[in-house]
Design a protein around this motif. Structure first.
Motif, PDB file in Angstrom:
ATOM      1  N   UNK A  69       0.820  -1.209   0.000  1.00 19.55           N
ATOM      2  CA  UNK A  69       0.000   0.000   0.000  1.00 19.55           C
ATOM      3  C   UNK A  69       0.856   1.261   0.000  1.00 19.55           C
ATOM      4  N   UNK A  70       0.412   2.248  -0.781  1.00 16.97           N
ATOM      5  CA  UNK A  70       1.050   3.559  -0.763  1.00 16.97           C
ATOM      6  C   UNK A  70       0.408   4.474   0.271  1.00 16.97           C
ATOM      7  N   UNK A  71      -0.665   4.002   0.870  1.00 16.99           N
ATOM      8  CA  UNK A  71      -1.372   4.805   1.861  1.00 16.99           C
ATOM      9  C   UNK A  71      -2.455   5.677   1.287  1.00 16.99           C
ATOM     10  N   UNK A  72      -2.672   5.609  -0.030  1.00 14.26           N
ATOM     11  CA  UNK A  72      -3.728   6.408  -0.650  1.00 14.26           C
ATOM     12  C   UNK A  72      -5.085   5.787  -0.334  1.00 14.26           C
ATOM     13  N   UNK A 165       1.777   9.199   5.213  1.00 12.05           N
ATOM     14  CA  UNK A 165       3.070   9.251   5.908  1.00 12.05           C
ATOM     15  C   UNK A 165       3.389   7.975   6.679  1.00 12.05           C
ATOM     16  N   UNK A 166       2.388   7.322   7.233  1.00  9.43           N
ATOM     17  CA  UNK A 166       2.648   6.066   7.946  1.00  9.43           C
ATOM     18  C   UNK A 166       3.093   4.988   6.971  1.00  9.43           C
ATOM     19  N   UNK A 167       2.458   4.920   5.797  1.00  9.97           N
ATOM     20  CA  UNK A 167       2.806   3.905   4.807  1.00  9.97           C
ATOM     21  C   UNK A 167       4.223   4.092   4.271  1.00  9.97           C
ATOM     22  N   UNK A 168       4.739   5.301   4.318  1.00 16.03           N
ATOM     23  CA  UNK A 168       6.087   5.561   3.811  1.00 16.03           C
ATOM     24  C   UNK A 168       7.181   5.124   4.775  1.00 16.03           C
TER      25      UNK A 168
END
Length: 389
Positions: A69-72, A165-168
């Motif tokens: 996941x990219x968090x989008x 930001x968490x996914x990064x």
């Protein structure tokens, strides 16, 4: 855009039932005739709401922040799903609690007066919009457990913005984020306790400050953030845990029960929640692996079903307690007076049965209907390029 498959975390679903049951027991069981250890455990019922906040973040991270996941996160779809999940039963709780709430306000204000109408409308505006946790006097005025849904609504509002930001973050960054969130929680608790000390001689303002500490979404936010961070870390690394580490769930549960048996008096509940936060996080992490005897018990189909109905149990137990007590007194049986513990056991059992029925016949059908309605893509506006203008 991240998809949102339903995470397979049966042990955590089962755990929800016992957390909700703890809150219900706090409100329903008698205060007299309890041994000290049981009194401490029952009086700490509100601490289980801390577990709910951490669990909420953990499960959302599992659902929306998978390994690739990219968090989008689609805000519309996410908020529609959350609204469909929580609001139907929440609304039922408000409707059921309306008669005793109106009765209480009218009695306090001396009947139907401008003051009573202003109070009812003011509190009503807050609770129906899920903003009561931001208004300390209204937080627990109308179906008290709803305050935590107001807090959750704030978390849901933030989650799509937090997801990217968490996914990064990689595993190391997530560990540092968890430590940082814990430090922020400690600072917020310290500042709140300092404010309580400074207001010791100012009773009206101190009372409001106490409500801020109990219900403020900002003070509860680190608990949710910790859940999100740990949920994402578990997605990346949790399955690598050896099976032997699953025994940690028993140790975490024992430590949590020990802390809950302590009589945290006065404002010490702020320290209680601070101490329980990492313990609850540890418990969720170890149970999420699905290994060990405790996870096996909580993953049983019957326990999972109770966990699925635990939201209805939590939200509806206050109005159910009111109507059960009213019916018992009108009947003249006198069971609550003659055998208060027996009455409490029967009442709680009936609440569980009602919650199972509400889950099956209202909560799930309403969730599916609302989610389908709210998540439909909006029709594209007509334009010259379509050839229809």
């Amino acid at each position: 855009m991240a998809a949102a498959p339903r995470p397979s975390l049966p042990a955590l679903t089962g755990l929800r039932f016992f957390a909700a049951l703890h809150v219900v027991a706090f409100h329903v069981t008698p205060r007299e005739g309890r041994p000290a250890w049981l009194a401490g455990f029952l009086d700490n019922g509100p601490a289980s709401v801390t577990l709910f906040f951490i669990l909420s973040g953990f499960v959302l991270a599992q659902a929306y922040l998978g390994q690739a996941s990219s968090g989008q996160v689609s805000r519309r779809a996410f908020w529609a799903a959350r609204f469909a999940r929580v609001y139907p039963v929440y609304l039922l709780g408000l409707v059921l609690t309306a008669p005793p709430f109106f009765q209480f306000v009218l009695r306090q204000e001396g009947g139907l007066t401008p003051a009573s109408l202003q109070r009812i409308l003011g509190v009503g505006a807050a609770v129906f919009s899920l903003t009561q946790a931001w208004v300390p006097p209204a937080a627990c005025a109308w179906n008290c457990p709803g305050w935590s849904l107001s807090v959750e609504a704030f978390f849901y509002l933030l989650f799509p913005m937090l997801a990217v930001p968490v996914a990064r973050l990689g595993p190391k960054g997530l560990r540092w984020a968890a430590v940082s969130v814990g430090a922020v929680a400690a600072v917020l608790s310290g500042l709140w306790l300092l404010g309580d000390t400074l207001l010791a001689g100012d009773s009206p303002h101190r009372d409001t400050w106490l409500l801020v500490g109990e219900y403020s979404p900002l003070i509860k936010l680190p608990q949710f953030l910790l859940g999100v961070v740990l949920g994402r870390l578990f997605v990346l690394r949790g399955r690598e845990l050896p099976r032997a580490s699953a025994m940690g769930s028993l140790a975490a549960a024992a430590l949590a029960l020990g802390l809950l048996a302590v009589p945290w008096t006065g404002t010490a509940w702020a320290l209680r929640d601070l101490a329980l936060t990492p313990v609850f996080a540890w418990l969720l992490w170890t149970l999420a692996t699905g290994h060990g005897p405790l996870a096996a018990f909580l993953s049983r189909a019957s326990v999972v079903r109770l966990g699925e109905a635990s939201y209805a149990l939590y939200i509806l137990h206050i109005p159910l307690a009111f109507y059960t007590r009213a019916a018992e007194r009108l009947s003249g049986i006198g069971l609550e007076r003659r055998a208060p513990w027996g009455y409490s056991a029967l009442a709680i059992t009936s609440f569980v049965v009602v919650s199972l029925a509400v889950f099956a016949w209202l909560e799930e059908p309403a969730r599916r209907w609302l989610r389908n309605r709210l998540s439909r893509p909006r029709p594209r506006p007509l334009s010259a390029s379509t050839g229809l203008l």
